[in-house]
Design a protein around this motif. Sequence first.
Motif, PDB file in Angstrom:
ATOM      1  N   GLY A 217     -42.580  -4.596 -26.170  1.00 57.57           N
ATOM      2  CA  GLY A 217     -42.247  -3.608 -27.458  1.00 57.57           C
ATOM      3  C   GLY A 217     -40.028  -4.470 -27.784  1.00 57.57           C
ATOM      4  N   VAL A 218     -40.396  -4.855 -26.678  1.00 56.87           N
ATOM      5  CA  VAL A 218     -38.528  -5.349 -26.400  1.00 56.87           C
ATOM      6  C   VAL A 218     -38.456  -6.027 -27.662  1.00 56.87           C
ATOM      7  N   ASP A 219     -37.020  -5.408 -28.512  1.00 58.05           N
ATOM      8  CA  ASP A 219     -36.713  -6.772 -29.421  1.00 58.05           C
ATOM      9  C   ASP A 219     -35.556  -7.728 -28.766  1.00 58.05           C
ATOM     10  N   LEU A 220     -36.117  -8.591 -28.895  1.00 64.43           N
ATOM     11  CA  LEU A 220     -35.063  -9.423 -28.380  1.00 64.43           C
ATOM     12  C   LEU A 220     -33.968 -10.189 -29.612  1.00 64.43           C
TER      13      LEU A 220
ATOM     14  N   LYS B 258     -40.355 -15.055 -19.372  1.00 71.59           N
ATOM     15  CA  LYS B 258     -39.909 -13.335 -19.600  1.00 71.59           C
ATOM     16  C   LYS B 258     -39.713 -12.669 -21.389  1.00 71.59           C
ATOM     17  N   LYS B 259     -39.742 -13.965 -22.452  1.00 76.04           N
ATOM     18  CA  LYS B 259     -39.314 -13.207 -23.611  1.00 76.04           C
ATOM     19  C   LYS B 259     -41.289 -12.589 -24.271  1.00 76.04           C
ATOM     20  N   LEU B 260     -42.739 -13.728 -23.671  1.00 72.61           N
ATOM     21  CA  LEU B 260     -43.720 -12.610 -24.014  1.00 72.61           C
ATOM     22  C   LEU B 260     -44.015 -11.471 -22.974  1.00 72.61           C
ATOM     23  N   GLU B 261     -43.044 -11.343 -21.702  1.00 72.76           N
ATOM     24  CA  GLU B 261     -43.150 -10.327 -21.265  1.00 72.76           C
ATOM     25  C   GLU B 261     -42.433  -9.412 -22.546  1.00 72.76           C
ATOM     26  N   ALA B 262     -41.510  -9.667 -22.741  1.00 73.68           N
ATOM     27  CA  ALA B 262     -41.015  -8.413 -23.470  1.00 73.68           C
ATOM     28  C   ALA B 262     -41.953  -8.218 -25.179  1.00 73.68           C
ATOM     29  N   ILE B 263     -41.933  -8.734 -25.384  1.00 75.30           N
ATOM     30  CA  ILE B 263     -42.275  -8.870 -26.700  1.00 75.30           C
ATOM     31  C   ILE B 263     -44.134  -7.903 -26.518  1.00 75.30           C
ATOM     32  N   ALA B 264     -44.570  -8.249 -25.457  1.00 78.16           N
ATOM     33  CA  ALA B 264     -45.427  -7.298 -25.570  1.00 78.16           C
ATOM     34  C   ALA B 264     -45.575  -5.690 -24.922  1.00 78.16           C
TER      35      ALA B 264
END
Length: 77
Positions: A74-77, A66-72
């Motif tokens: 462009g969403v900042d966690l 999920k974190k990698l998909e968010a990074i891909a």
Amino acid sequence: MLEPTIVIAAASLVGLCVTAFALLKGWQGWLALKQREIDNTPREIEGGVGVGGARIEIADLKERIKKLEAIASGVDL
């Protein structure tokens, strides 16, 4: 001869011993059953991790995905 009190006490003691022996045999049987259940369950998955550890590892991998998909995306966690 024997007094009734002594006969009753002896019979009670014998009954208590028989009951304790039966309970002990039942307890040993239950422990043997649980030991067989433990022996028959699969203990390890890949890499020597137990079933509980594998579940934790899978949950960790899902979180990382999920974190990698968010990074891909462009969403900042």
